[in-house]
Design a protein around this motif. Sequence first.
Motif, PDB file in Angstrom:
ATOM      1  N   ARG A 101       0.822  -1.220   0.000  1.00 54.41           N
ATOM      2  CA  ARG A 101       0.000   0.000   0.000  1.00 54.41           C
ATOM      3  C   ARG A 101       0.852   1.264   0.000  1.00 54.41           C
ATOM      4  O   ARG A 101       0.436   2.311  -0.501  1.00 54.41           O
ATOM      5  CB  ARG A 101      -0.949   0.003   1.192  1.00 54.41           C
ATOM      6  CG  ARG A 101      -1.898   1.203   1.229  1.00 54.41           C
ATOM      7  CD  ARG A 101      -3.067   0.967   2.161  1.00 54.41           C
ATOM      8  NE  ARG A 101      -3.929   2.144   2.239  1.00 54.41           N
ATOM      9  CZ  ARG A 101      -4.786   2.535   1.297  1.00 54.41           C
ATOM     10  NH1 ARG A 101      -4.905   1.826   0.176  1.00 54.41           N
ATOM     11  NH2 ARG A 101      -5.534   3.612   1.454  1.00 54.41           N
ATOM     12  N   PHE A 102       2.044   1.159   0.535  1.00 55.65           N
ATOM     13  CA  PHE A 102       2.911   2.334   0.646  1.00 55.65           C
ATOM     14  C   PHE A 102       4.125   2.248  -0.269  1.00 55.65           C
ATOM     15  O   PHE A 102       5.101   2.967  -0.082  1.00 55.65           O
ATOM     16  CB  PHE A 102       3.362   2.509   2.096  1.00 55.65           C
ATOM     17  CG  PHE A 102       2.219   2.573   3.068  1.00 55.65           C
ATOM     18  CD1 PHE A 102       1.321   3.621   3.038  1.00 55.65           C
ATOM     19  CD2 PHE A 102       2.026   1.561   3.993  1.00 55.65           C
ATOM     20  CE1 PHE A 102       0.264   3.678   3.921  1.00 55.65           C
ATOM     21  CE2 PHE A 102       0.971   1.611   4.888  1.00 55.65           C
ATOM     22  CZ  PHE A 102       0.085   2.660   4.852  1.00 55.65           C
ATOM     23  N   GLU A 103       4.087   1.360  -1.241  1.00 58.28           N
ATOM     24  CA  GLU A 103       5.246   1.165  -2.107  1.00 58.28           C
ATOM     25  C   GLU A 103       4.926   1.534  -3.547  1.00 58.28           C
ATOM     26  O   GLU A 103       4.908   0.692  -4.445  1.00 58.28           O
ATOM     27  CB  GLU A 103       5.732  -0.285  -2.018  1.00 58.28           C
ATOM     28  CG  GLU A 103       6.291  -0.645  -0.651  1.00 58.28           C
ATOM     29  CD  GLU A 103       6.809  -2.070  -0.569  1.00 58.28           C
ATOM     30  OE1 GLU A 103       6.439  -2.887  -1.430  1.00 58.28           O
ATOM     31  OE2 GLU A 103       7.575  -2.361   0.368  1.00 58.28           O
ATOM     32  N   ALA A 104       4.657   2.816  -3.760  1.00 58.01           N
ATOM     33  CA  ALA A 104       4.381   3.307  -5.111  1.00 58.01           C
ATOM     34  C   ALA A 104       5.664   3.358  -5.930  1.00 58.01           C
ATOM     35  O   ALA A 104       6.746   3.635  -5.403  1.00 58.01           O
ATOM     36  CB  ALA A 104       3.754   4.695  -5.039  1.00 58.01           C
ATOM     37  N   GLY A 105       5.530   3.087  -7.224  1.00 53.86           N
ATOM     38  CA  GLY A 105       6.683   3.199  -8.110  1.00 53.86           C
ATOM     39  C   GLY A 105       7.660   2.050  -7.961  1.00 53.86           C
ATOM     40  O   GLY A 105       7.393   1.049  -7.307  1.00 53.86           O
ATOM     41  N   SER A 106       8.820   2.211  -8.555  1.00 55.91           N
ATOM     42  CA  SER A 106       9.848   1.170  -8.517  1.00 55.91           C
ATOM     43  C   SER A 106      10.631   1.239  -7.211  1.00 55.91           C
ATOM     44  O   SER A 106      11.049   2.322  -6.794  1.00 55.91           O
ATOM     45  CB  SER A 106      10.818   1.325  -9.693  1.00 55.91           C
ATOM     46  OG  SER A 106      10.136   1.229 -10.932  1.00 55.91           O
ATOM     47  N   PRO A 107      10.848   0.111  -6.562  1.00 56.44           N
ATOM     48  CA  PRO A 107      11.582   0.134  -5.291  1.00 56.44           C
ATOM     49  C   PRO A 107      13.061   0.416  -5.506  1.00 56.44           C
ATOM     50  O   PRO A 107      13.606   0.204  -6.597  1.00 56.44           O
ATOM     51  CB  PRO A 107      11.366  -1.281  -4.741  1.00 56.44           C
ATOM     52  CG  PRO A 107      11.118  -2.118  -5.950  1.00 56.44           C
ATOM     53  CD  PRO A 107      10.382  -1.236  -6.918  1.00 56.44           C
ATOM     54  N   ASN A 108      13.700   0.879  -4.450  1.00 54.03           N
ATOM     55  CA  ASN A 108      15.138   1.154  -4.467  1.00 54.03           C
ATOM     56  C   ASN A 108      15.870  -0.163  -4.231  1.00 54.03           C
ATOM     57  O   ASN A 108      16.334  -0.458  -3.126  1.00 54.03           O
ATOM     58  CB  ASN A 108      15.469   2.189  -3.389  1.00 54.03           C
ATOM     59  CG  ASN A 108      16.947   2.516  -3.327  1.00 54.03           C
ATOM     60  OD1 ASN A 108      17.737   2.065  -4.144  1.00 54.03           O
ATOM     61  ND2 ASN A 108      17.337   3.309  -2.337  1.00 54.03           N
ATOM     62  N   ILE A 109      15.977  -0.966  -5.284  1.00 54.22           N
ATOM     63  CA  ILE A 109      16.524  -2.319  -5.155  1.00 54.22           C
ATOM     64  C   ILE A 109      17.947  -2.314  -4.599  1.00 54.22           C
ATOM     65  O   ILE A 109      18.282  -3.073  -3.683  1.00 54.22           O
ATOM     66  CB  ILE A 109      16.498  -3.052  -6.510  1.00 54.22           C
ATOM     67  CG1 ILE A 109      15.058  -3.238  -6.996  1.00 54.22           C
ATOM     68  CG2 ILE A 109      17.199  -4.404  -6.396  1.00 54.22           C
ATOM     69  CD1 ILE A 109      14.220  -4.128  -6.119  1.00 54.22           C
ATOM     70  N   LEU A 110      18.811  -1.451  -5.152  1.00 53.42           N
ATOM     71  CA  LEU A 110      20.198  -1.410  -4.689  1.00 53.42           C
ATOM     72  C   LEU A 110      20.276  -1.006  -3.222  1.00 53.42           C
ATOM     73  O   LEU A 110      21.086  -1.545  -2.452  1.00 53.42           O
ATOM     74  CB  LEU A 110      21.016  -0.466  -5.556  1.00 53.42           C
ATOM     75  CG  LEU A 110      21.228  -0.890  -7.011  1.00 53.42           C
ATOM     76  CD1 LEU A 110      22.030   0.172  -7.756  1.00 53.42           C
ATOM     77  CD2 LEU A 110      21.906  -2.240  -7.099  1.00 53.42           C
ATOM     78  N   GLY A 111      19.448  -0.027  -2.831  1.00 53.07           N
ATOM     79  CA  GLY A 111      19.435   0.399  -1.440  1.00 53.07           C
ATOM     80  C   GLY A 111      18.964  -0.704  -0.512  1.00 53.07           C
ATOM     81  O   GLY A 111      19.519  -0.902   0.575  1.00 53.07           O
ATOM     82  N   ILE A 112      17.937  -1.432  -0.928  1.00 57.96           N
ATOM     83  CA  ILE A 112      17.409  -2.527  -0.113  1.00 57.96           C
ATOM     84  C   ILE A 112      18.443  -3.628   0.056  1.00 57.96           C
ATOM     85  O   ILE A 112      18.667  -4.140   1.161  1.00 57.96           O
ATOM     86  CB  ILE A 112      16.122  -3.085  -0.755  1.00 57.96           C
ATOM     87  CG1 ILE A 112      15.007  -2.031  -0.712  1.00 57.96           C
ATOM     88  CG2 ILE A 112      15.662  -4.358  -0.048  1.00 57.96           C
ATOM     89  CD1 ILE A 112      13.778  -2.401  -1.526  1.00 57.96           C
ATOM     90  N   ILE A 113      19.116  -3.980  -1.033  1.00 61.89           N
ATOM     91  CA  ILE A 113      20.151  -5.017  -0.960  1.00 61.89           C
ATOM     92  C   ILE A 113      21.296  -4.562  -0.050  1.00 61.89           C
ATOM     93  O   ILE A 113      21.782  -5.321   0.799  1.00 61.89           O
ATOM     94  CB  ILE A 113      20.685  -5.344  -2.367  1.00 61.89           C
ATOM     95  CG1 ILE A 113      19.592  -6.022  -3.194  1.00 61.89           C
ATOM     96  CG2 ILE A 113      21.919  -6.246  -2.280  1.00 61.89           C
ATOM     97  CD1 ILE A 113      19.965  -6.221  -4.657  1.00 61.89           C
TER      98      ILE A 113
END
Length: 243
Positions: free
Chosen positions: A110-122
């Motif tokens: 519900r709060f994850e609009a758009g593309s996630p920050n994949i590099l940041g998450i990893i």
Amino acid sequence: MYVKKPDLIICNHASNVFGNILPIKDIFEEGKKYNAITILDATQTGGVLDFTEISTSSDFIVFAGHKNLYGPSGIGGYIYNKKISLKPLLYGGTGINSEDEDMPEELPERFEAGSPNILGIIGLKISTDELLKIGIENIKNKKQKNIRDLYDLLEEYSYDLKILSDRENNVGVISIEANDYTPQELENIFNDGGIITRRGLHCAPLAHKHMETDKNGTLRLSVGYFNDEEDLDKLGEVLESIF
């Protein structure tokens, strides 16, 4: 007697300017007597302090990944009481329910609009895995030793420096003023000596106003788990050269 009851309490767990750790448990438990929503800003303490005792009285705990969690900049997160209904700040681009024009009801989508920050998450996942291996208590103890050693070193120059932070109950930040240098001048000298500091108001003008340091701000020195005696020796050399 009329008492204005708080609806919302937002509080830093520790000051990013002076390092002092606030009595969050007492503050939030008092707020809950008035059914206030409580929000803990754990930017300075995530990865250092145990939140067990305060999590039950905190409706929201927000944190930044690039501080004591040692993740990349641009990544952070929050934990919150699901009984409180929130509206998304941003809309669009989740892709899990394409037939629905609104954001999904499921969490966290519900709060994850758009593309996630994949590099940041990893990056944050890798750093937190390493910190858990070290152990939060070990990190806390090392930081406490570093802050005591830093404080002791600065006290040797108490005639020339004013230490504005407490030695104890400190998350790892010390603000100082110098008698003969502005924070800006002192920062330049330290940087030339290989000591990275930060000067100014540190995004907290009201804290400086309270401490009467709002004219020039302060010079802030921060220590972390990975600092060692060699770093303090280098700082000592710079201090010896100017005082």
